[in-house]
Design a protein around this motif. Structure first.
Motif, PDB file in Angstrom:
ATOM      1  N   HIS A  92      21.794  -9.724  -1.906  1.00 30.71           N
ATOM      2  CA  HIS A  92      21.513  -9.499  -3.336  1.00 30.71           C
ATOM      3  C   HIS A  92      20.146  -8.597  -3.721  1.00 30.71           C
ATOM      4  O   HIS A  92      20.185  -7.782  -4.451  1.00 30.71           O
ATOM      5  CB  HIS A  92      21.063 -10.934  -3.831  1.00 30.71           C
ATOM      6  CG  HIS A  92      20.694 -11.053  -5.272  1.00 30.71           C
ATOM      7  ND1 HIS A  92      19.440 -11.053  -5.865  1.00 30.71           N
ATOM      8  CD2 HIS A  92      21.653 -11.176  -6.456  1.00 30.71           C
ATOM      9  CE1 HIS A  92      19.511 -11.266  -7.302  1.00 30.71           C
ATOM     10  NE2 HIS A  92      20.752 -11.285  -7.533  1.00 30.71           N
ATOM     11  N   ALA A  93      19.198  -8.456  -2.742  1.00 30.48           N
ATOM     12  CA  ALA A  93      18.066  -7.713  -2.922  1.00 30.48           C
ATOM     13  C   ALA A  93      18.388  -6.528  -1.856  1.00 30.48           C
ATOM     14  O   ALA A  93      17.446  -5.305  -2.055  1.00 30.48           O
ATOM     15  CB  ALA A  93      16.914  -8.291  -2.186  1.00 30.48           C
ATOM     16  N   ASN A  94      19.622  -6.232  -1.458  1.00 30.19           N
ATOM     17  CA  ASN A  94      19.898  -4.936  -0.579  1.00 30.19           C
ATOM     18  C   ASN A  94      18.837  -4.702   0.342  1.00 30.19           C
ATOM     19  O   ASN A  94      18.198  -3.423   0.393  1.00 30.19           O
ATOM     20  CB  ASN A  94      20.154  -3.820  -1.706  1.00 30.19           C
ATOM     21  CG  ASN A  94      20.949  -2.484  -1.057  1.00 30.19           C
ATOM     22  OD1 ASN A  94      21.771  -2.737  -0.145  1.00 30.19           O
ATOM     23  ND2 ASN A  94      20.366  -1.564  -1.138  1.00 30.19           N
ATOM     24  N   ALA A 149       6.110  -5.406  -7.188  1.00 30.87           N
ATOM     25  CA  ALA A 149       5.541  -5.538  -6.121  1.00 30.87           C
ATOM     26  C   ALA A 149       6.310  -6.285  -5.020  1.00 30.87           C
ATOM     27  O   ALA A 149       6.160  -6.063  -3.933  1.00 30.87           O
ATOM     28  CB  ALA A 149       3.876  -6.236  -6.260  1.00 30.87           C
ATOM     29  N   SER A 150       6.992  -7.338  -5.462  1.00 31.58           N
ATOM     30  CA  SER A 150       7.680  -8.234  -4.661  1.00 31.58           C
ATOM     31  C   SER A 150       8.792  -9.147  -5.566  1.00 31.58           C
ATOM     32  O   SER A 150       8.841  -9.067  -6.803  1.00 31.58           O
ATOM     33  CB  SER A 150       6.766  -9.403  -4.186  1.00 31.58           C
ATOM     34  OG  SER A 150       7.257 -10.255  -3.482  1.00 31.58           O
ATOM     35  N   ILE A 151       9.830  -9.289  -4.779  1.00 30.99           N
ATOM     36  CA  ILE A 151      10.821 -10.370  -5.304  1.00 30.99           C
ATOM     37  C   ILE A 151      10.859 -11.545  -4.687  1.00 30.99           C
ATOM     38  O   ILE A 151      11.016 -11.553  -3.279  1.00 30.99           O
ATOM     39  CB  ILE A 151      12.092  -9.667  -5.354  1.00 30.99           C
ATOM     40  CG1 ILE A 151      12.325  -8.329  -5.952  1.00 30.99           C
ATOM     41  CG2 ILE A 151      13.249 -10.663  -5.824  1.00 30.99           C
ATOM     42  CD1 ILE A 151      13.571  -7.562  -5.857  1.00 30.99           C
ATOM     43  N   SER A 203       0.689  -1.225  -0.015  1.00 31.65           N
ATOM     44  CA  SER A 203      -0.066  -0.093   0.068  1.00 31.65           C
ATOM     45  C   SER A 203       0.738   1.124   0.182  1.00 31.65           C
ATOM     46  O   SER A 203       0.358   2.470  -0.141  1.00 31.65           O
ATOM     47  CB  SER A 203      -1.075   0.082   1.252  1.00 31.65           C
ATOM     48  OG  SER A 203      -1.848  -1.183   1.186  1.00 31.65           O
ATOM     49  N   HIS A 204       2.138   1.367   0.213  1.00 33.34           N
ATOM     50  CA  HIS A 204       3.017   2.247   0.431  1.00 33.34           C
ATOM     51  C   HIS A 204       4.178   2.210  -0.793  1.00 33.34           C
ATOM     52  O   HIS A 204       5.281   2.776  -0.495  1.00 33.34           O
ATOM     53  CB  HIS A 204       3.660   2.542   1.696  1.00 33.34           C
ATOM     54  CG  HIS A 204       2.422   2.917   2.733  1.00 33.34           C
ATOM     55  ND1 HIS A 204       1.460   1.987   3.071  1.00 33.34           N
ATOM     56  CD2 HIS A 204       2.022   4.092   3.081  1.00 33.34           C
ATOM     57  CE1 HIS A 204       0.736   2.644   4.124  1.00 33.34           C
ATOM     58  NE2 HIS A 204       1.103   4.050   4.020  1.00 33.34           N
ATOM     59  N   LYS A 205       3.768   1.376  -1.786  1.00 32.33           N
ATOM     60  CA  LYS A 205       4.884   1.292  -2.995  1.00 32.33           C
ATOM     61  C   LYS A 205       6.100   0.917  -2.611  1.00 32.33           C
ATOM     62  O   LYS A 205       7.219   1.141  -2.966  1.00 32.33           O
ATOM     63  CB  LYS A 205       4.948   2.831  -3.660  1.00 32.33           C
ATOM     64  CG  LYS A 205       5.445   2.611  -4.999  1.00 32.33           C
ATOM     65  CD  LYS A 205       5.194   3.967  -5.610  1.00 32.33           C
ATOM     66  CE  LYS A 205       5.505   3.940  -7.178  1.00 32.33           C
ATOM     67  NZ  LYS A 205       5.529   5.113  -7.734  1.00 32.33           N
ATOM     68  N   LYS A 206       6.352  -0.041  -1.669  1.00 29.22           N
ATOM     69  CA  LYS A 206       7.433  -0.755  -1.045  1.00 29.22           C
ATOM     70  C   LYS A 206       7.379  -2.222  -1.782  1.00 29.22           C
ATOM     71  O   LYS A 206       6.488  -2.617  -2.079  1.00 29.22           O
ATOM     72  CB  LYS A 206       7.677  -0.786   0.323  1.00 29.22           C
ATOM     73  CG  LYS A 206       7.720   0.765   1.113  1.00 29.22           C
ATOM     74  CD  LYS A 206       8.740   1.565   0.522  1.00 29.22           C
ATOM     75  CE  LYS A 206       8.737   2.911   1.111  1.00 29.22           C
ATOM     76  NZ  LYS A 206       7.639   3.896   0.366  1.00 29.22           N
ATOM     77  N   ILE A 207       8.833  -3.080  -1.760  1.00 29.16           N
ATOM     78  CA  ILE A 207       8.852  -4.115  -2.318  1.00 29.16           C
ATOM     79  C   ILE A 207       9.436  -5.033  -1.292  1.00 29.16           C
ATOM     80  O   ILE A 207      10.451  -5.012  -0.680  1.00 29.16           O
ATOM     81  CB  ILE A 207       9.983  -4.082  -3.528  1.00 29.16           C
ATOM     82  CG1 ILE A 207       9.692  -2.976  -4.643  1.00 29.16           C
ATOM     83  CG2 ILE A 207      10.260  -5.361  -4.178  1.00 29.16           C
ATOM     84  CD1 ILE A 207      10.909  -2.767  -5.498  1.00 29.16           C
ATOM     85  N   GLY A 208       8.455  -6.196  -1.004  1.00 35.10           N
ATOM     86  CA  GLY A 208       8.599  -7.189  -0.112  1.00 35.10           C
ATOM     87  C   GLY A 208       9.471  -8.164  -0.726  1.00 35.10           C
ATOM     88  O   GLY A 208       9.259  -8.662  -1.898  1.00 35.10           O
ATOM     89  N   VAL A 209      10.220  -8.604   0.153  1.00 34.38           N
ATOM     90  CA  VAL A 209      11.291  -9.933  -0.166  1.00 34.38           C
ATOM     91  C   VAL A 209      11.135 -10.848   1.155  1.00 34.38           C
ATOM     92  O   VAL A 209      11.458 -10.440   2.180  1.00 34.38           O
ATOM     93  CB  VAL A 209      12.694  -9.409  -0.194  1.00 34.38           C
ATOM     94  CG1 VAL A 209      13.529 -10.560  -0.601  1.00 34.38           C
ATOM     95  CG2 VAL A 209      12.911  -8.356  -1.258  1.00 34.38           C
ATOM     96  N   SER A 210      10.502 -11.622   0.904  1.00 35.54           N
ATOM     97  CA  SER A 210      10.081 -12.882   1.892  1.00 35.54           C
ATOM     98  C   SER A 210      11.532 -13.869   2.206  1.00 35.54           C
ATOM     99  O   SER A 210      11.998 -14.190   1.028  1.00 35.54           O
ATOM    100  CB  SER A 210       9.109 -13.714   1.563  1.00 35.54           C
ATOM    101  OG  SER A 210       7.797 -12.843   1.638  1.00 35.54           O
ATOM    102  N   LEU A 211      11.677 -14.113   3.339  1.00 33.98           N
ATOM    103  CA  LEU A 211      12.869 -14.953   3.606  1.00 33.98           C
ATOM    104  C   LEU A 211      12.162 -16.501   4.223  1.00 33.98           C
ATOM    105  O   LEU A 211      11.360 -16.200   4.972  1.00 33.98           O
ATOM    106  CB  LEU A 211      13.771 -14.571   4.849  1.00 33.98           C
ATOM    107  CG  LEU A 211      14.724 -13.339   4.350  1.00 33.98           C
ATOM    108  CD1 LEU A 211      15.393 -12.718   5.666  1.00 33.98           C
ATOM    109  CD2 LEU A 211      15.694 -13.641   3.453  1.00 33.98           C
ATOM    110  N   LYS A 243      17.074 -17.921  -6.805  1.00 37.33           N
ATOM    111  CA  LYS A 243      16.822 -16.940  -7.800  1.00 37.33           C
ATOM    112  C   LYS A 243      15.570 -16.039  -7.426  1.00 37.33           C
ATOM    113  O   LYS A 243      14.569 -16.425  -7.133  1.00 37.33           O
ATOM    114  CB  LYS A 243      16.483 -17.612  -9.280  1.00 37.33           C
ATOM    115  CG  LYS A 243      17.495 -18.412  -9.650  1.00 37.33           C
ATOM    116  CD  LYS A 243      17.477 -19.190 -11.059  1.00 37.33           C
ATOM    117  CE  LYS A 243      16.238 -20.268 -11.228  1.00 37.33           C
ATOM    118  NZ  LYS A 243      16.317 -21.358 -10.534  1.00 37.33           N
ATOM    119  N   GLY A 244      15.822 -14.774  -7.941  1.00 37.23           N
ATOM    120  CA  GLY A 244      14.887 -13.617  -7.129  1.00 37.23           C
ATOM    121  C   GLY A 244      13.840 -13.373  -8.490  1.00 37.23           C
ATOM    122  O   GLY A 244      14.086 -12.956  -9.448  1.00 37.23           O
ATOM    123  N   VAL A 245      12.490 -13.993  -8.287  1.00 35.73           N
ATOM    124  CA  VAL A 245      11.529 -13.742  -9.266  1.00 35.73           C
ATOM    125  C   VAL A 245      11.007 -12.286  -9.150  1.00 35.73           C
ATOM    126  O   VAL A 245      10.431 -11.944  -8.132  1.00 35.73           O
ATOM    127  CB  VAL A 245      10.437 -14.654  -9.292  1.00 35.73           C
ATOM    128  CG1 VAL A 245       9.462 -14.513 -10.433  1.00 35.73           C
ATOM    129  CG2 VAL A 245      10.996 -16.246  -9.549  1.00 35.73           C
TER     130      VAL A 245
END
Length: 688
Positions: A168-170, A248-250, A145-153, A261-263
């Protein structure tokens, strides 16, 4: 903006379902070496611009529009820590309450990026390391909702993969449960960009002091969730609407050989997947989905977003796999997402319990055969008499209210699909090709409701993509095969990704110049347009006599045998046959030993079961059951196991023989049992 954003996608099945034309070829698209492009025969090919759900925040807004006081995220509160005990009810947060919390968290994260406390990379990425729980969804909705990119571990990722993804995703900020904070702080010297860890759990003053002081030695701030919500309230902003083309997400996919690999998935890709899954979805207004499959994976995220779009409820498990059934019986979900390893367990337990002598066993077999015959003839999986007398108890295992069971992630036995239809009298769908889970936003093909002959297929192509089959000459599969075309499954569409993050090599190996994703699955399409996975291009090996074998296909076939807990099939190109390692299911193994020895052996008696694994009689019983399963599924002679080693030494993430998504790492699995497998080959080809 529509009052109910999901309304235009919630289209019920038509009165007349075209079961004879489930996927249809697009005229003029057939070319040498491949089939025509196939699209969905009922819904057509989705134009994502025609729906009011354009981005992922629209999905939450859709649920919110159903009523801010409607229950949304539920969990079982802890009523005692020693011993650990959970309440026998679910406690719910409403859509309105979550709306406030997602604004607070989103505002806090945005404020920290703007003030330079975090960030500095090319993307505003945020890490999330947690099991499924209400805060997972609150954080994810806040980021979207705030234009950020989620990266799940992944909760079960090893140290090397966690370190790799952070760098890799900084990731400069990570939300994590309290047990992961020490791991992150220990990794600090190898992850210099990490600046802030947010504890999802509220920290006690003592623990907060320890983590804060430890973090200071590593130049990392440590806050807890309450602090972040307070920071957001003090710097509140309106949600920042993303565009459909924004990332939206990697999603990092676990590899069986190399690093993940980051989709890269955009809002358009993911929202298209949700919209196509809403087509034909029929659940009550207050339907609950049971959340236990990892939210770090695209399959579960898609399931929960569909529930969210319709204003439904998400009930989270306690975090303890041993309490899954207890959680289900309290939640009483309408939607139970599954994967073969879970659904196979339900099937095996039920069939073992029903396989008893006398009237009880005869009653179950009569009820089962009667319902199965009716279902295969008409597509109706209900029965007024048998459902009440026999199957009511089975339905109660999952709470008694299940109306939709889905199976994804890997192929599943037709016998299991038949059982689920008969036992639960609900819509059971198998779909979503195993490779396309992440790269295709959990979309590819899905079986239609009420199709009596769909069992064993993945159903037709879904509306958010198109599918074609590409010839695989080395394996003898072509688009001209009779009676059905066969070839490698390729998918393309608005739900499909455009590439891996900072990984041009793997991107080019996966996506061709025309945008087709090459899945590595070999499929065939039947006369009514349903796809079926029949082989695997990847993990192919050639036996000494020149025959090609898809090892994963063989493993998937044998894994539906009740005695199989885990399996690894091995082939040596200098040999003419296959050998394998079987990790038996303890319950099934105990039954075999008890029958052979005439005395009861408990599944918990590890010493007795370990000894049994070395008993030639036990090995032969297991081998014979595998052979029966292979014959039932038409394995060719060269695809069949010739010798097996039986062990209770399981493959696991801890010893690096399995990925976090429970796929076998072939090289490491072989090394674990190298001496045993080499010894099997030394014995020669003769069967047991």
């Amino acid at each position: 903006m529509a009052t109910f954003l999901a309304e235009d996608a919630l289209r019920p099945y038509p009165a007349h379902i075209p079961y004879d034309k489930q996927s249809v070829p697009v005229p003029g698209t057939k070319r040498p070496g491949q089939t025509a492009h196939y699209i969905n025969g009922m819904w057509g090919y989705l134009d994502p611009t025609k729906f009011s759900i354009q981005t992922l925040p629209d999905i939450f807004t859709s649920g919110l529009s159903k009523g801010k006081d409607s229950p949304f995220l539920g969990h079982r509160p802890i009523v005692s820590k020693q011993p650990l005990k959970f309440a026998n009810y679910y406690e719910w947060q409403t859509y309105g309450e979550v709306d406030i919390r997602r604004r607070n968290i989103g505002s806090a994260v945005d404020h920290l990026f703007k003030t330079g406390v975090i960030g500095g990379g090319e993307l505003e990425t945020v890490g999330l390391w947690s099991i499924n729980r209400p805060e997972w969804q609150i954080i994810d909705i806040a980021l979207l909702s705030h234009k950020k990119i989620g990266v799940s571990l992944y909760d079960t990722l090893g140290k090397d993969s966690v370190e790799y993804i952070i760098n890799h995703a900084n990731l400069t900020i990570i939300f994590a449960t309290v047990e992961h904070i020490p791991s992150l702080l220990k990794l600090a010297p190898q992850t210099p960009n990490l600046k802030l860890i947010v504890s999802i759990d509220v920290l006690s003053p003592e623990l907060s002091k320890v983590f804060t002081e430890w973090g200071q030695t590593q130049n990392i701030l440590v806050k807890d969730f309450n602090e972040m919500e307070a920071l957001g309230r003090a710097n509140l902003i309106e949600p920042i609407r993303p565009s459909p083309s924004d990332i939206a997400s990697i999603c990092y996919t676990s590899g069986t050989t190399n690093m993940p690999k980051g989709v890269v998935l955009t809002h358009r890709m993911f929202s298209s997947a949700v919209v196509t899954n809403l087509l034909g979805l029929e659940l009550p207004d207050d339907a609950a989905v049971f959340s236990y499959l990892p939210l770090a994976h695209i399959y579960e995220r898609s399931n929960e977003m569909c529930t969210m779009a319709t204003g439904g409820k998400i009930g989270f498990f306690t975090g303890d796999p041993l309490r899954l059934i207890e959680d289900c019986q309290i939640l009483k979900p309408a939607f139970f997402p599954g994967v073969p390893r879970v659904l196979n367990r339900i099937y095996q337990a039920a069939m073992a319990a029903a396989d008893v002598p006398g009237a009880k066993g005869n009653l179950f077999r009569k009820a089962y055969s009667t319902k199965l015959e009716k279902f295969r003839a008409t597509g109706d999986n209900t029965h007024f008499f048998w459902d009440k007398l026999v199957f009511r108890k089975l339905r109660a295992v999952l709470g008694g209210n299940v109306q939709l069971i889905s199976s994804g992630s890997a192929p599943i036995s037709p016998d299991v699909i038949d059982f689920l239809n008969v036992a639960f009298s609900c819509y059971v769908t198998e779909g979503r090709f195993r490779y396309g889970m992440t790269e295709g936003s959990a979309v590819a093909a899905k079986a239609w409701k009420g199709d009596p002959t769909a069992c064993g297929t993945c159903g037709p192509v879904q509306s958010a993509c198109e599918i074609k089959l590409l010839d695989v000459p080395a394996m003898g599969y072509t688009s001209e095969d009779l009676p059905n075309p066969r070839g490698e499954i390729c998918i393309r569409g608005p739900c499909c990704f455009n590439g891996y993050y900072k990984d041009e090599k793997n991107t080019k190996e996966t996506i061709d110049e025309e945008g087709w994703i090459h899945t590595g699955d070999v499929g065939e399409i039947d006369s009514v347009g349903r796809f079926k996975i029949v082989d695997r291009v990847k993990n192919i090996m050639k036996l000494a006599q020149g025959e090609y074998v898809a090892l994963e296909k063989v493993e998937n076939t044998y894994s539906t045998c009740p005695v199989v807990g885990q399996i690894y099939v091995h082939g040596d190109s200098l040999q003419s046959y296959l050998v394998g390692v079987i990790i038996p299911d303890p319950v099934q193994l105990a039954n075999i030993v008890s029958t052979l020895d005439g005395k009861k052996v408990a599944p918990e008696d590890t010493a007795a079961l370990t000894a049994a694994c070395r008993d030639p009689r036990v090995v032969k019983v297991i081998f014979d059951q595998l052979m029966q399963e292979g014959r039932k599924n038409n394995l060719k002679g060269f695809e069949s196991l010739r010798r097996i080693h039986v062990s209770l030494n399981m493959f696991s993430v801890d010893d690096n023989t399995m990925t976090p998504t429970m796929k076998v790492r072939r090289k490491d699995a072989y090394n674990k049992f190298k001496s045993e497998l080499d010894a099997l080959y030394a014995l020669g080809e003769s069967k047991l």
